[in-house]
Design an enzyme around this catalytic site. Structure first.
Site, PDB file in Angstrom:
ATOM      1  N   GLU A   5      -7.047 -16.117   5.558  1.00 31.36           N
ATOM      2  CA  GLU A   5      -6.045 -15.266   6.238  1.00 31.36           C
ATOM      3  C   GLU A   5      -6.303 -13.616   6.444  1.00 31.36           C
ATOM      4  OE1 GLU A   5      -1.904 -15.285   4.233  1.00 31.36           O
ATOM      5  OE2 GLU A   5      -1.814 -13.562   5.300  1.00 31.36           O
ATOM      6  N   ARG A  52      -3.184  -5.667   9.507  1.00 30.69           N
ATOM      7  CA  ARG A  52      -2.781  -4.564   9.185  1.00 30.69           C
ATOM      8  C   ARG A  52      -3.933  -3.391   9.180  1.00 30.69           C
ATOM      9  NH1 ARG A  52      -0.781  -6.633   2.978  1.00 30.69           N
ATOM     10  NH2 ARG A  52       0.148  -8.530   3.977  1.00 30.69           N
ATOM     11  N   THR A  63       0.450 -11.572   8.314  1.00 31.99           N
ATOM     12  CA  THR A  63       1.489 -10.401   8.855  1.00 31.99           C
ATOM     13  C   THR A  63       1.663 -10.303  10.278  1.00 31.99           C
ATOM     14  OG1 THR A  63      -0.092  -9.050   7.306  1.00 31.99           O
ATOM     15  CG2 THR A  63       1.664  -7.674   8.296  1.00 31.99           C
ATOM     16  N   LYS A  69       5.787 -20.162   3.604  1.00 33.04           N
ATOM     17  CA  LYS A  69       5.071 -19.391   2.580  1.00 33.04           C
ATOM     18  C   LYS A  69       6.450 -18.885   1.741  1.00 33.04           C
ATOM     19  CE  LYS A  69       3.484 -14.584   2.979  1.00 33.04           C
ATOM     20  NZ  LYS A  69       2.325 -13.704   3.168  1.00 33.04           N
TER      21      LYS A  69
HETATM   22  C1  3PG Z   1       0.408  -9.873   1.133  1.00 32.15           C
HETATM   23  O1  3PG Z   1       0.783 -10.241   2.335  1.00 32.15           O
HETATM   24  O2  3PG Z   1      -0.031  -9.104   0.939  1.00 32.15           O
HETATM   25  C2  3PG Z   1       0.000 -11.351   0.217  1.00 32.15           C
HETATM   26  O3  3PG Z   1       0.932 -11.744  -0.216  1.00 32.15           O
HETATM   27  C3  3PG Z   1      -1.023 -10.936  -0.739  1.00 32.15           C
HETATM   28  O4  3PG Z   1      -0.502 -10.230  -1.875  1.00 32.15           O
HETATM   29  P1  3PG Z   1      -1.487  -9.797  -3.039  1.00 32.15           P
HETATM   30  O5  3PG Z   1      -2.334  -8.846  -2.498  1.00 32.15           O
HETATM   31  O6  3PG Z   1      -0.349  -9.397  -4.119  1.00 32.15           O
HETATM   32  O7  3PG Z   1      -2.287 -10.857  -3.570  1.00 32.15           O
END
Ligand code: 3PG
Length: 213
Positions: A47, A51, A74, A134
């Site tokens: 994934e 961002r 995201t 999710k």
């Molecule tokens: C996110 O979207 O940032 C994910 O949930 C990942 O989270 P993490 O960085 O705490 O693993």
């Protein structure tokens, strides 16, 4: 694509490995070696979060790595969905879910793992036909204990929890009946990426891929 097809495809992606790496890629040059390192360690669904300015080009570069299935995380807007699909994303992940976002994914034929954090959000998605979701932000929203409790009244929904999960916490989730996989960024630490230490990332991926579920 119908919601039922979306759920089937999302479940298949979640079953590829126990952990889906959640990736924040600042430097496009990291994309390909990062994907190769993770796939070499046995993590096949990747994934890439939208961002950073490099994210869409990173998806394009990673989509060429054999064995990997690259998705976009995201997703917030229909425009994100269109851009992700055009870049070659094979699935999408969103922190929450809106009607417009869901409609865009169905129109574009992009399998979506939609985010939910409460019983009502989970039920609303299930009502639309989304049985694979999710759970975000997992640790902050109640963690494995919460998901175990949700599994009693709503056993027909399966989850990929993400947010605050580590190698140590992952087994507590993966042991639950309603968990298909977990997501997390711990397998691709920023410092290892900055050093170009792809071997270290393959080691982390291997540990994650060996988790039982
Ligand atoms: C996110 O979207 O940032 C994910 O949930 C990942 O989270 P993490 O960085 O705490 O693993």
């Amino acid at each position: 694509m119908t919601p039922a097809d979306q759920s089937l495809k999302a479940a298949a992606i979640c079953r590829l490995a126990p952990v889906v790496p959640v990736l924040v890629i600042d430097d496009l040059a990291h994309a390909r070696p990062l994907a190769e390192a993770l796939v070499a360690g046995g993590l096949l669904a990747l994934e890439v979060t939208l961002r950073t300015p490099a994210a869409l080009d990173a998806i394009r570069a990673m989509a060429e790595v054999p064995g990997g299935v690259v998705g976009a995380g995201t997703l917030l807007t229909p425009a994100d969905v269109k851009a992700a699909k055009a870049a070659g994303a094979k699935f999408g992940v969103s922190p929450g879910a809106t009607d417009r976002l869901i409609a865009a994914c169905e129109d574009e034929g992009l399998p979506l793992l939609p985010g939910a954090a409460t019983a009502s959000e989970i039920m609303a998605l299930l009502e639309k036909g989304y049985a694979v979701q999710k759970f975000f932000p997992a640790e902050q929203a109640g963690g494995a204990a919460y998901l175990k409790s949700i599994g009693s009244p709503i056993p027909q929904v399966s989850f990929c929890p993400t947010g605050g999960i580590s190698l140590k916490l992952a087994p507590g989730y993966l042991a639950l009946k309603n968990i298909l996989c977990v997501g997390g960024s711990w397998v691709a630490p920023k410092d290892a990426m900055a050093r170009g230490d792809w071997a270290a990332i393959t080691t982390l991926a291997r540990e994650a891929a060996a988790l039982s579920r």
